[in-house]
Design an enzyme around this catalytic site. Structure first.
Site, PDB file in Angstrom:
ATOM      1  N   GLU A  92      15.876 -14.429  -6.258  1.00  0.00           N
ATOM      2  CA  GLU A  92      14.962 -13.313  -6.549  1.00  0.00           C
ATOM      3  C   GLU A  92      14.311 -13.512  -7.927  1.00  0.00           C
ATOM      4  OE1 GLU A  92      13.659 -11.646  -4.435  1.00  0.00           O
ATOM      5  OE2 GLU A  92      14.405  -9.622  -4.201  1.00  0.00           O
ATOM      6  N   THR A 124       4.621 -10.018  -6.991  1.00  0.00           N
ATOM      7  CA  THR A 124       5.582  -9.046  -7.522  1.00  0.00           C
ATOM      8  C   THR A 124       5.594  -9.093  -9.048  1.00  0.00           C
ATOM      9  OG1 THR A 124       6.928  -9.211  -5.550  1.00  0.00           O
ATOM     10  CG2 THR A 124       8.019  -8.334  -7.489  1.00  0.00           C
TER      11      THR A 124
HETATM   12  N1  HSE Z   1      11.781  -2.871  -6.726  1.00  0.00           N
HETATM   13  C1  HSE Z   1      10.960  -4.045  -6.762  1.00  0.00           C
HETATM   14  C2  HSE Z   1       9.594  -3.677  -7.276  1.00  0.00           C
HETATM   15  C3  HSE Z   1      10.850  -4.619  -5.392  1.00  0.00           C
HETATM   16  O1  HSE Z   1       9.082  -2.640  -6.857  1.00  0.00           O
HETATM   17  O2  HSE Z   1       9.036  -4.406  -8.091  1.00  0.00           O
HETATM   18  C4  HSE Z   1       9.989  -5.846  -5.323  1.00  0.00           C
HETATM   19  O3  HSE Z   1      10.692  -6.885  -4.761  1.00  0.00           O
END
Ligand code: HSE
Length: 306
Positions: free
Chosen positions: A128, A180
């Site tokens: 991740e 992200t």
């Molecule tokens: N909680 C994380 C975000 C999830 O919103 O950035 C993304 O993988």
């Protein structure tokens, strides 16, 4: 056992108000990952999908997660990985988590279960980190535990499994790219106390709504006054999708993870289908390609299929 095949589910993270702390496993879609022991050292990766993901184990999410586990075990042999991703990378429904969690659960099974779920999450977290540059477990934890989970504390992986009443989740994935890492960079570093009060009241309301099967409370609590106002600007059609889906009877919803997918929860399947039609209508009108899914909550995380 020389080889194993697992099914690794997509996950919905944040659930509006629960940024980085709430996540839910989905029955659809899922990846298929096969892991085969080999005599020679090293990790060799083959992808059966067409996403052109890196095959170098140090650049591949599954490779990095598996290597973290092999290092902890001082494991000297190697593995062949055959990965078929059905969860499109960058979709916002936990594609990277499915790769990382799937591979560590598979390896754990193959090696006689030396690790517990928390330890598996910490190995998968390395994948991740490669994907997004940050350590969050709100996709990994539901991917491994199944169901709905609360990550009360991320550094210590204090994970609480929660119950949900029957729910139907409709997802639309408009085919645009949002990284992200970027979707996290643009978030405010500090927030107003009055926003925090609204947000934590909604998180508590949402958890209580799930536990008491109180659909009206779930609906009232699916609100995000901190992250959604910033990230929704990156997603064309966001306001229209939300407005039209609520009119069609959805309980509520918003951005799935860091986007671009949007999700809506419904109490029954017929509403979930109406919601899907509303999503399709918006993106047809905008001329943006999309993919939709209707899913229920997966009660199991990564599962062995052979
Ligand atoms: N909680 C994380 C975000 C999830 O919103 O950035 C993304 O993988």
């Amino acid at each position: 056992m020389q080889s194993i095949k697992v099914k690794s589910p997509a996950t919905l993270s944040n659930l509006c108000c629960g940024f980085d702390i709430l996540g839910m496993a989905l029955n659809e879609p899922y990846d298929i990952i096969e892991l085969i022991k080999k005599e020679e050292t090293g990790i060799r990766i083959q992808h059966l999908d067409a996403y052109n993901l890196p095959l170098d184990p140090q650049q591949n999410i599954a490779g990095v997660a598996l290597q973290a586990m092999m290092t902890a075990l001082d494991y000297k042999q190697g593995f062949d990985l055959i990965i078929e991703k059905k969860i499109k990378p960058g979709s916002g429904i936990g594609s990277s988590a499915a790769s990382a969690a799937g591979i560590v659960v598979a390896a754990n099974e193959l090696l006689g279960k030396p690790f517990n779920k928390q330890q598996l999450i910490s190995f998968a977290m390395e994948g991740e980190v490669l994907a997004s540059g940050s350590r969050h477990a709100d996709n990994l934890a539901p991917c491994i535990y199944g169901g709905l989970v609360l990550i009360r504390d991320t550094p210590t992986l204090d994970i609480i499994e929660l119950k949900t009443p029957p729910l139907f989740i409709t997802i639309v994935h408009p085919q645009i790219e949002i990284k992200t890492s970027y979707a996290r960079e643009i978030l405010p570093k500090e927030i107003l106390l009055k926003s925090a009060v609204i947000q934590w009241a909604n998180v508590a309301g949402l958890v209580a709504g799930f536990l008491h099967a109180d659909y009206k409370l779930i609906s009232r609590s699916l609100q995000d006054v901190i992250v959604e106002p910033v990230r929704s600007k990156l997603i064309p059609g966001f306001n229209e999708v939300k407005h039209n889906c609520m009119n069609a009877g959805a309980l509520g919803g918003g951005i799935s993870g860091s986007g671009p997918s949007l999700f809506m929860l419904s109490e029954n399947e017929s509403t979930a289908i109406l919601v899907e039609n509303e999503m399709k209508a918006v993106y047809d009108k905008l001329g943006i390609d999309y993919k939709t899914y209707i899913s229920t909550v997966a009660q199991h995380g990564v599962e062995v299929v052979i």
